[in-house]
Design a protein around this motif. Structure first.
Motif, PDB file in Angstrom:
ATOM      1  N   LYS A 130     -18.035  18.314  -2.917  1.00  0.00           N
ATOM      2  CA  LYS A 130     -16.591  18.096  -2.982  1.00  0.00           C
ATOM      3  C   LYS A 130     -15.866  19.410  -3.264  1.00  0.00           C
ATOM      4  N   PRO A 131     -14.741  19.617  -2.572  1.00  0.00           N
ATOM      5  CA  PRO A 131     -13.971  20.848  -2.761  1.00  0.00           C
ATOM      6  C   PRO A 131     -13.115  20.805  -4.028  1.00  0.00           C
ATOM      7  N   GLU A 132     -12.580  21.971  -4.392  1.00  0.00           N
ATOM      8  CA  GLU A 132     -11.594  22.025  -5.470  1.00  0.00           C
ATOM      9  C   GLU A 132     -10.276  21.477  -4.920  1.00  0.00           C
ATOM     10  N   LYS A 133      -9.345  21.253  -5.810  1.00  0.00           N
ATOM     11  CA  LYS A 133      -8.023  20.715  -5.449  1.00  0.00           C
ATOM     12  C   LYS A 133      -8.163  19.441  -4.622  1.00  0.00           C
ATOM     13  N   LEU A 134      -9.025  18.570  -5.098  1.00  0.00           N
ATOM     14  CA  LEU A 134      -9.324  17.317  -4.396  1.00  0.00           C
ATOM     15  C   LEU A 134      -8.611  16.148  -5.058  1.00  0.00           C
ATOM     16  N   ILE A 135      -8.010  15.327  -4.217  1.00  0.00           N
ATOM     17  CA  ILE A 135      -7.453  14.043  -4.640  1.00  0.00           C
ATOM     18  C   ILE A 135      -8.215  12.985  -3.852  1.00  0.00           C
ATOM     19  N   GLU A 136      -8.666  11.950  -4.536  1.00  0.00           N
ATOM     20  CA  GLU A 136      -9.366  10.864  -3.855  1.00  0.00           C
ATOM     21  C   GLU A 136      -8.534   9.598  -3.973  1.00  0.00           C
ATOM     22  N   LEU A 137      -8.305   8.974  -2.831  1.00  0.00           N
ATOM     23  CA  LEU A 137      -7.571   7.713  -2.773  1.00  0.00           C
ATOM     24  C   LEU A 137      -8.535   6.622  -2.335  1.00  0.00           C
ATOM     25  N   PHE A 138      -8.627   5.573  -3.125  1.00  0.00           N
ATOM     26  CA  PHE A 138      -9.531   4.462  -2.833  1.00  0.00           C
ATOM     27  C   PHE A 138      -8.693   3.228  -2.504  1.00  0.00           C
ATOM     28  N   PHE A 139      -8.577   2.920  -1.208  1.00  0.00           N
ATOM     29  CA  PHE A 139      -7.844   1.741  -0.753  1.00  0.00           C
ATOM     30  C   PHE A 139      -8.800   0.563  -0.732  1.00  0.00           C
ATOM     31  N   LYS A 140      -8.340  -0.596  -1.191  1.00  0.00           N
ATOM     32  CA  LYS A 140      -9.190  -1.786  -1.109  1.00  0.00           C
ATOM     33  C   LYS A 140      -8.347  -3.048  -0.989  1.00  0.00           C
ATOM     34  N   TYR A 141      -9.003  -4.060  -0.455  1.00  0.00           N
ATOM     35  CA  TYR A 141      -8.377  -5.375  -0.372  1.00  0.00           C
ATOM     36  C   TYR A 141      -8.420  -6.025  -1.743  1.00  0.00           C
ATOM     37  N   GLU A 142      -7.387  -6.780  -2.045  1.00  0.00           N
ATOM     38  CA  GLU A 142      -7.402  -7.612  -3.244  1.00  0.00           C
ATOM     39  C   GLU A 142      -7.965  -8.983  -2.858  1.00  0.00           C
ATOM     40  N   ASP A 143      -7.925  -9.936  -3.753  1.00  0.00           N
ATOM     41  CA  ASP A 143      -8.609 -11.221  -3.575  1.00  0.00           C
ATOM     42  C   ASP A 143      -8.280 -11.960  -2.286  1.00  0.00           C
ATOM     43  N   ASP A 144      -7.020 -11.964  -1.870  1.00  0.00           N
ATOM     44  CA  ASP A 144      -6.646 -12.794  -0.728  1.00  0.00           C
ATOM     45  C   ASP A 144      -6.569 -12.032   0.603  1.00  0.00           C
ATOM     46  N   TYR A 145      -6.950 -10.778   0.646  1.00  0.00           N
ATOM     47  CA  TYR A 145      -6.934  -9.936   1.841  1.00  0.00           C
ATOM     48  C   TYR A 145      -5.534  -9.692   2.403  1.00  0.00           C
ATOM     49  N   GLN A 146      -4.508 -10.300   1.823  1.00  0.00           N
ATOM     50  CA  GLN A 146      -3.137  -9.995   2.238  1.00  0.00           C
ATOM     51  C   GLN A 146      -2.613  -8.821   1.422  1.00  0.00           C
ATOM     52  N   LYS A 147      -3.078  -8.723   0.193  1.00  0.00           N
ATOM     53  CA  LYS A 147      -2.655  -7.643  -0.688  1.00  0.00           C
ATOM     54  C   LYS A 147      -3.723  -6.555  -0.679  1.00  0.00           C
ATOM     55  N   ARG A 148      -3.246  -5.345  -0.882  1.00  0.00           N
ATOM     56  CA  ARG A 148      -4.149  -4.203  -0.958  1.00  0.00           C
ATOM     57  C   ARG A 148      -3.776  -3.399  -2.198  1.00  0.00           C
ATOM     58  N   SER A 149      -4.666  -2.519  -2.575  1.00  0.00           N
ATOM     59  CA  SER A 149      -4.365  -1.632  -3.684  1.00  0.00           C
ATOM     60  C   SER A 149      -4.943  -0.259  -3.379  1.00  0.00           C
ATOM     61  N   VAL A 150      -4.480   0.711  -4.142  1.00  0.00           N
ATOM     62  CA  VAL A 150      -5.025   2.062  -4.041  1.00  0.00           C
ATOM     63  C   VAL A 150      -5.198   2.586  -5.460  1.00  0.00           C
ATOM     64  N   GLN A 151      -6.322   3.245  -5.675  1.00  0.00           N
ATOM     65  CA  GLN A 151      -6.559   3.937  -6.934  1.00  0.00           C
ATOM     66  C   GLN A 151      -6.658   5.425  -6.624  1.00  0.00           C
ATOM     67  N   ILE A 152      -6.117   6.223  -7.516  1.00  0.00           N
ATOM     68  CA  ILE A 152      -6.080   7.676  -7.332  1.00  0.00           C
ATOM     69  C   ILE A 152      -7.027   8.307  -8.346  1.00  0.00           C
ATOM     70  N   LYS A 153      -7.838   9.230  -7.859  1.00  0.00           N
ATOM     71  CA  LYS A 153      -8.786   9.912  -8.731  1.00  0.00           C
ATOM     72  C   LYS A 153      -8.760  11.403  -8.431  1.00  0.00           C
ATOM     73  N   GLY A 154      -8.945  12.191  -9.471  1.00  0.00           N
ATOM     74  CA  GLY A 154      -9.079  13.622  -9.272  1.00  0.00           C
ATOM     75  C   GLY A 154      -7.921  14.413  -9.808  1.00  0.00           C
ATOM     76  N   LEU A 155      -7.529  15.376  -9.033  1.00  0.00           N
ATOM     77  CA  LEU A 155      -6.483  16.302  -9.427  1.00  0.00           C
ATOM     78  C   LEU A 155      -5.252  15.553  -9.890  1.00  0.00           C
ATOM     79  N   LYS A 156      -4.746  15.940 -11.027  1.00  0.00           N
ATOM     80  CA  LYS A 156      -3.510  15.329 -11.523  1.00  0.00           C
ATOM     81  C   LYS A 156      -2.341  15.880 -10.724  1.00  0.00           C
ATOM     82  N   LEU A 157      -1.549  15.001 -10.217  1.00  0.00           N
ATOM     83  CA  LEU A 157      -0.404  15.415  -9.395  1.00  0.00           C
ATOM     84  C   LEU A 157       0.784  15.774 -10.257  1.00  0.00           C
TER      85      LEU A 157
END
Length: 157
Positions: A130-157
């Motif tokens: 993994k490079p420096e200055k990395l932001i990771e975005l994790f998109f996923k479906y929620e329980d009903d597949y109509q809703k989604r979410s994203v979690q942010i990891k890494g470099l503080k923005l």
């Protein structure tokens, strides 16, 4: 739980709920105010979860801010890279879905000459170092597949 209209400066536990495409667009617009050239963003998530939609709105937000004509943003699944000149910098949008091993990455030059570039990478799982200055975005479906979410990891923005 944090909603997209509040766009936090992320910690590893922040989860942003994306109830609609409008929420994704708003998240992308807010994210565009935080990410800078020389940053690399890994975008994770299964097919159809909204990775390319987010990137489309992100690139369009950069274009709008820099008074560049809004263009169509598509997935670079077959050509591996789409590049967008947004006046002050370039956005490189990679899709690594078709690659089979990290040896195939060498010819792409993913992390070379990033000074005036924001690099967005879908399907980054194949990248071992993994490079420096990395932001990771994790998109996923929620329980009903109509809703989604994203979690942010890494470099503080």
């Amino acid at each position: 739980m944090v909603h997209s209209n509040q766009m936090p400066i992320a910690t590893n536990s922040d989860k942003i709920i994306l109830n609609s495409e409008k929420d994704t667009k708003e998240f992308a617009k807010n994210f565009s105010n935080k990410v800078k050239p020389n940053y690399i963003v890994f975008v994770y998530g299964e097919m159809g979860v909204g990775k390319t939609t987010f990137i489309k709105y992100l690139v369009n937000a950069f274009q709008q801010k820099n008074k560049v004509k809004i263009t169509e943003v598509t997935s670079p699944t077959f050509n591996l890279l789409n590049q967008y000149d947004v006046n002050k910098f370039v956005v490189n949008h990679y899709d690594l879905f078709r690659l089979k091993n990290d040896g195939e990455l060498k010819s792409l030059g993913l992390f070379e000459d990033n000074l005036n570039t924001i690099t967005l990478i879908e399907w980054p799982e194949i990248i071992k170092k993994k490079p420096e200055k990395l932001i990771e975005l994790f998109f996923k479906y929620e329980d009903d597949y109509q809703k989604r979410s994203v979690q942010i990891k890494g470099l503080k923005l």
